[in-house]
Design an enzyme around this catalytic site. Structure first.
Site, PDB file in Angstrom:
ATOM      1  N   SER A 120       0.931  -1.158   0.027  1.00  0.00           N
ATOM      2  CA  SER A 120      -0.106  -0.044   0.016  1.00  0.00           C
ATOM      3  C   SER A 120       1.081   1.197   0.123  1.00  0.00           C
ATOM      4  CB  SER A 120      -1.108  -0.135   1.144  1.00  0.00           C
ATOM      5  OG  SER A 120      -2.047   0.900   0.923  1.00  0.00           O
ATOM      6  N   HIS A 226      -8.174  -5.081  -1.380  1.00  0.00           N
ATOM      7  CA  HIS A 226      -6.901  -4.741  -0.825  1.00  0.00           C
ATOM      8  C   HIS A 226      -6.400  -5.543   0.054  1.00  0.00           C
ATOM      9  CE1 HIS A 226      -4.368  -1.275  -0.228  1.00  0.00           C
ATOM     10  NE2 HIS A 226      -4.336  -1.401   1.074  1.00  0.00           N
TER      11      HIS A 226
END
Length: 246
Positions: A120, A226
């Site tokens: 991320s 994610h």
């Protein structure tokens, strides 16, 4: 390599690994904390793990690092400046990229080769680092490549990003540009891991980066969001480590 002093604290044993919280100095003089995990059977390689999130959100867990140590890597994972006793303030990929660069230099002096793995926001840091240092293997998992897109996609982050950059993308174009790996060619090979249904960091971050640097980039897209399910996360991590060893 380890000698007890004010900058090294050994953590309680979890399995066979010796784990430490330590502090190192960046090239601009900040004192930054990190975890260091020693493998039982070293493979001669280092792994710099760059966490996602900011402050206490997304803080790396030693148990995550142990999967890499199990494979023989000497693992280092910075907390970024200003966190857990460190000096300075993180700023999402501007001055705090020096936290990653200095950590890479520290680790690379102690192993034969250092690979970089970022998740991320850590993927953003990993790709920026790959521009500044000759990293042979860089992995960006759900990594941010264009901070303007992050501003557009994540309304809950907009206030934080304005604080870090000094304003909106229209007001502070340069501040967003220097934090966006999309505009900075990596020196080595890059593996991008991304979930097709990722709503935190949308797929365009990976596809546009891969299109911009096709000769250096490998892109793998998975049918997840994610965060991957735990079992798949472990399997993909194993595949990543095999690629880093090549």
């Amino acid at each position: 390599m380890y000698s007890p002093n004010a900058d090294w604290f050994e953590l309680p044993r979890q399995g066979p690994f010796r784990s430490f919280r330590m502090f190192y100095e960046t090239s601009d003089g900040e004192r930054v904390g990190a975890y260091v995990i020693f493998p039982v059977q070293a493979n001669g390689q280092g792994l710099l793990y760059l966490r996602g999130g900011t402050r206490h959100i997304g803080m790396v867990r030693p148990t995550r690092l142990m999967q890499f140590a199990q494979a023989g890597y000497l693992v280092m994972a910075p907390f970024y400046r200003g966190n857990l006793g460190g000096t300075g303030k993180e700023d999402f990929g501007n001055q705090d990229i020096l936290d990653a660069i200095s950590a890479f230099d520290w680790l690379d002096q102690r192993v034969e080769r250092t690979s970089v793995f970022g998740f991320s926001r850590g993927g953003q840091m990993a790709l920026l680092l790959a521009h500044h240092r000759p990293v042979k293997r860089t992995v960006s998992w759900a990594g941010v490549t264009n901070l303007v897109w992050t501003y557009e996609e994540q309304r809950t982050m907009q206030k934080m990003l304005r604080r870090f950059t000094g304003g909106t993308p229209d007001q502070q174009q340069k501040a967003y540009h220097v934090r966006s790996p999309l505009y900075y060619r990596p020196q080595g090979e890059v593996l991008l891991i991304h979930g097709l249904y990722d709503q935190n960091v949308k797929l365009r971050h990976a596809t546009n980066y891969a299109a911009r640097y096709p000769r250096q980039t490998h892109l793998k897209i998975y049918q997840y969001a994610h965060q991957f399910p735990v079992h798949q996360k472990m399997e993909v991590t194993d595949d990543v480590m095999k690629w880093m060893m090549t």
